[in-house]
Design an enzyme around this catalytic site. Structure first.
Site, short mmCIF file in Angstrom:
data_model
loop_
_atom_site.label_atom_id
_atom_site.label_comp_id
_atom_site.label_asym_id
_atom_site.label_seq_id
_atom_site.Cartn_x
_atom_site.Cartn_y
_atom_site.Cartn_z
N LYS A 192 35.84 34.30 27.52
CA LYS A 192 34.91 33.93 28.59
C LYS A 192 34.14 35.18 29.01
CE LYS A 192 34.68 33.71 32.94
NZ LYS A 192 33.25 34.09 33.06
N GLU A 268 42.69 45.21 32.96
CA GLU A 268 42.00 46.51 33.00
C GLU A 268 41.01 46.42 34.14
OE1 GLU A 268 43.04 48.78 30.99
OE2 GLU A 268 44.19 47.46 29.68
N CYS A 303 33.36 51.57 34.83
CA CYS A 303 34.68 51.61 35.48
C CYS A 303 35.13 53.05 35.68
CB CYS A 303 35.70 50.83 34.67
SG CYS A 303 35.79 51.34 32.96
N GLU A 402 35.27 51.00 45.42
CA GLU A 402 34.45 51.08 44.20
C GLU A 402 33.09 50.44 44.48
OE1 GLU A 402 35.44 48.49 40.86
OE2 GLU A 402 35.11 50.18 39.49
P1 NAD Z 1 34.79 40.55 38.14
O1 NAD Z 1 36.24 40.77 38.37
O2 NAD Z 1 33.97 39.96 39.22
O3 NAD Z 1 34.58 39.57 36.88
C1 NAD Z 1 35.13 39.85 35.62
C2 NAD Z 1 35.30 38.56 34.85
O4 NAD Z 1 36.25 37.76 35.54
C3 NAD Z 1 34.04 37.72 34.74
O5 NAD Z 1 34.00 37.10 33.49
C4 NAD Z 1 34.23 36.68 35.85
O6 NAD Z 1 33.55 35.47 35.59
C5 NAD Z 1 35.73 36.47 35.78
N1 NAD Z 1 36.31 35.95 37.03
C6 NAD Z 1 35.90 36.16 38.30
N2 NAD Z 1 36.69 35.49 39.16
C7 NAD Z 1 37.64 34.86 38.42
C8 NAD Z 1 38.74 34.02 38.72
N3 NAD Z 1 39.04 33.66 39.98
N4 NAD Z 1 39.50 33.56 37.71
C9 NAD Z 1 39.22 33.90 36.43
N5 NAD Z 1 38.18 34.68 36.07
C10 NAD Z 1 37.41 35.16 37.06
O7 NAD Z 1 34.22 41.94 37.63
P2 NAD Z 1 32.73 42.30 37.20
O8 NAD Z 1 31.89 42.39 38.42
O9 NAD Z 1 32.30 41.40 36.10
O10 NAD Z 1 32.94 43.76 36.56
C11 NAD Z 1 33.01 44.91 37.30
C12 NAD Z 1 34.46 45.37 37.41
O11 NAD Z 1 35.01 45.57 36.11
C13 NAD Z 1 34.57 46.72 38.11
O12 NAD Z 1 35.62 46.66 39.02
C14 NAD Z 1 34.89 47.67 36.96
O13 NAD Z 1 35.57 48.83 37.35
C15 NAD Z 1 35.72 46.81 36.08
N6 NAD Z 1 35.77 47.34 34.71
C16 NAD Z 1 36.97 47.88 34.27
C17 NAD Z 1 37.07 48.41 32.98
C18 NAD Z 1 38.36 48.98 32.47
O14 NAD Z 1 38.49 49.14 31.25
N7 NAD Z 1 39.33 49.28 33.31
C19 NAD Z 1 35.93 48.40 32.16
C20 NAD Z 1 34.75 47.83 32.63
C21 NAD Z 1 34.68 47.29 33.91
#
Ligand code: NAD
Length: 500
Positions: A192, A268, A303, A402
């Site tokens: 997804k 992650e 991230c 963040e």
């Molecule tokens: P997000 O958590 O809002 O969304 C990530 C994914 O989760 C999306 O596909 C979203 O649709 C899905 N999602 C959201 N709510 C959900 C739920 N209730 N149930 C299941 N899936 C759900 O994050 P974002 O805004 O897409 O990305 C930014 C974040 O990602 C930042 O916090 C960043 O630090 C982190 N990030 C971490 C890494 C790493 O390797 N540690 C790498 C890249 C980004």
């Protein structure tokens, strides 16, 4: 076709693109079961790129069924490693062949500069699939030390059906870090992508099929987190859940795993990484340049963004002046313009969130040293200036939360112990940097930092050869390297009685 060179060339290519907007389930593009869609909007100029299938529970059921059936059929899960390797190498070659198009989809979808999409995202995605394919037939089991009357075999088996939920900041690359090892180990996958960046994953699905991965082994469900994402996380027939995204959602997904079938769950998540510059750093110009790129690269939507700059007080003012100078040169431009140092933030919501944090920084008393405003290099787009706050205190909101945008918090420190204390005073533990010419100090501080990656005298080093992941609330598990295979395999002990 050769790589486009100018903004007009890229625009012409964009105008000719045929976007894949439907879900990919069991080898076919299909509409959402209930026919619903959502708009995919480009942050470059606010233009709607297409109406995407909005997958929900029924689509999740269908995709998980297809994944389970393909897993049980064994054409992929029980194929010889050398066969899976060849197919993944073919996929790597196909991604390479279509790298310009995939890079363009990333830029149109989430606004990053086209050069970065092509030279970083796609290059790293190709390396990820290529490295993993090459490694997969070198993963051995073990023979346990036993007496002569028994034999203990330790073998790895694929988990089964893996759901991968990924973010929008490096859409294809974050998917690749999950897909490559999951597929390599013989799992079937339901991916997804983020609702903010579904285009490249849907195009990848075709390449996966063309490479020869059997139907049902790879499925893509565009849709919202609370709909398709949560249905996957709660599904009783999903064996593994791998996620990259925010800490808040990661925590929710761990709950979902516990509320359902105790599926293996690896998260992650976010970061608030400290970049510590001591007065004896070997090259302050280089350190200042790296501090600016470390926070402004990818509009700060990284991230591991170097979002907290800790500087030894004796050089702080001079150093901040150099960072501000480097940052000033990184103004956002049209993302299709080759050489643009920054592009657009992913969408209006993220833009407002970043501007709110900037307002909060000012209200709490930090000193704005650069930027701070929304600008419009392209009408209707989402652009924020590179922003630097000086004189930030560790308790300020902008130094704790963040932001995921181009906003740097500069915090002075007086000695090594204080630097470490401030650096570790965070719920996150993803990455950290140390700049010093003192070898003993470099090692001491690197050991003292509670972070999954530490960089000494540069920022953001890394390769497929080393694991990547977080301490504390930055996550569990590791992506990349041979360690990644641990997330996608069960370890079985088989005991054979050799006694008469
Ligand atoms: P997000 O958590 O809002 O969304 C990530 C994914 O989760 C999306 O596909 C979203 O649709 C899905 N999602 C959201 N709510 C959900 C739920 N209730 N149930 C299941 N899936 C759900 O994050 P974002 O805004 O897409 O990305 C930014 C974040 O990602 C930042 O916090 C960043 O630090 C982190 N990030 C971490 C890494 C790493 O390797 N540690 C790498 C890249 C980004």
């Amino acid at each position: 076709m050769s790589t486009p060179r100018t903004r007009a060339d890229w625009q012409a290519m964009a105008d000719g693109l045929q976007l894949r907007t439907r879900a990919f389930i069991d080898g076919q593009y299909v509409d959402a079961a209930d026919g619903r869609t959502f708009a995919c909007t480009s942050p470059i100029d606010g233009r709607v790129l297409g109406q995407m299938a909005r997958c929900g529970q029924a689509d999740v059921e269908r995709a998980v069924r297809a994944a389970r059936r393909s897993f049980e059929a064994g054409h992929w899960s029980r194929a010889k490693p050398v066969k899976r390797k060849k197919v993944l190498q073919r996929l790597t070659a196909l991604i390479e062949q279509h790298a310009d198009e995939l890079a363009l989809l990333e830029t149109l979808d989430m606004g990053k500069p086209i050069d970065d999409a092509r030279n970083v995202d796609l290059a790293a995605t190709i390396r990820c699939f290529g490295w993993t394919a090459e490694a997969l037939d070198k993963v051995y089991g073990e023979v346990a030390p036993t007496g002569e009357d028994e034999l203990g075999l330790v073998t790895r088996e694929p988990l089964g059906v893996v759901a991968a939920i990924v973010p929008w900041n490096f859409p294809l690359l974050m998917a690749a870090w999950k897909l490559a090892p999951a597929l390599a180990m013989g799992n079937s996958v339901v991916l997804k992508p983020s609702e903010k960046s579904p285009l490249s994953a849907l195009r990848l699905a075709e390449l996966v099929a063309e490479a020869g991965i059997p139907e049902g082994v790879f499925n893509v469900l565009p849709g919202y987190g609370q709909e398709a994402g949560e249905a996957l996380a709660l599904h009783m027939d999903v064996d593994g859940l791998v996620f990259t995204g925010s800490t808040a959602v990661g925590k929710r997904l761990l709950q979902c795993a516990g509320l359902s079938n105790m599926k293996r769950a690896y998260m992650e998540c976010g970061g608030k990484s400290p970049n510590i510059v001591f007065a004896d750093a070997p090259d302050l110009d280089k350190a200042a340049e790296a501090a600016a790129v470390g926070i402004f690269y990818n509009q700060g939507e990284v991230c591991t963004a170097a979002s907290r700059l800790l500087v030894e007080r004796s050089i702080k003012d001079e150093f901040v002046a150099r960072v501000v100078e480097a940052g000033r040169k990184m103004q956002p431009r049209h993302p299709l313009e080759p050489g643009a140092p920054m592009g657009a933030l992913v969408d209006e919501t993220q833009t407002r969130r970043v501007l709110d944090y900037i307002a909060r920084g000012q209200a709490e008393g930090a000193k704005l040293a650069l930027g701070g405003k929304r600008i419009a290099p392209v009408e209707g787009g989402c652009y924020v200036e590179p922003t630097v706050f000086d004189e930030v205190r560790p308790e300020h909101t902008i130094s704790r939360e963040e932001i995921f945008g181009p906003v740097l918090a500069v915090i002075p420190f007086d000695d090594e112990a204080q630097a470490l204390e401030i650096a570790n005073d965070t719920e996150y533990g993803l990455a950290a940097g140390v700049w010093t010419a003192n070898l003993a100090r470099a090692h001491r501080v690197a050991r003292g930092l509670r972070a999954g990656s530490v960089w000494v005298n540069y920022w953001d080093g890394g390769d497929m050869t080393a694991p990547f992941g977080g301490y504390k609330q930055s996550g569990n598990g590791r992506d990349k390297s041979l360690h990644a295979f641990d997330k996608y395999t069960e370890i079985k002990a088989t005991w054979i009685n050799l006694a008469d």
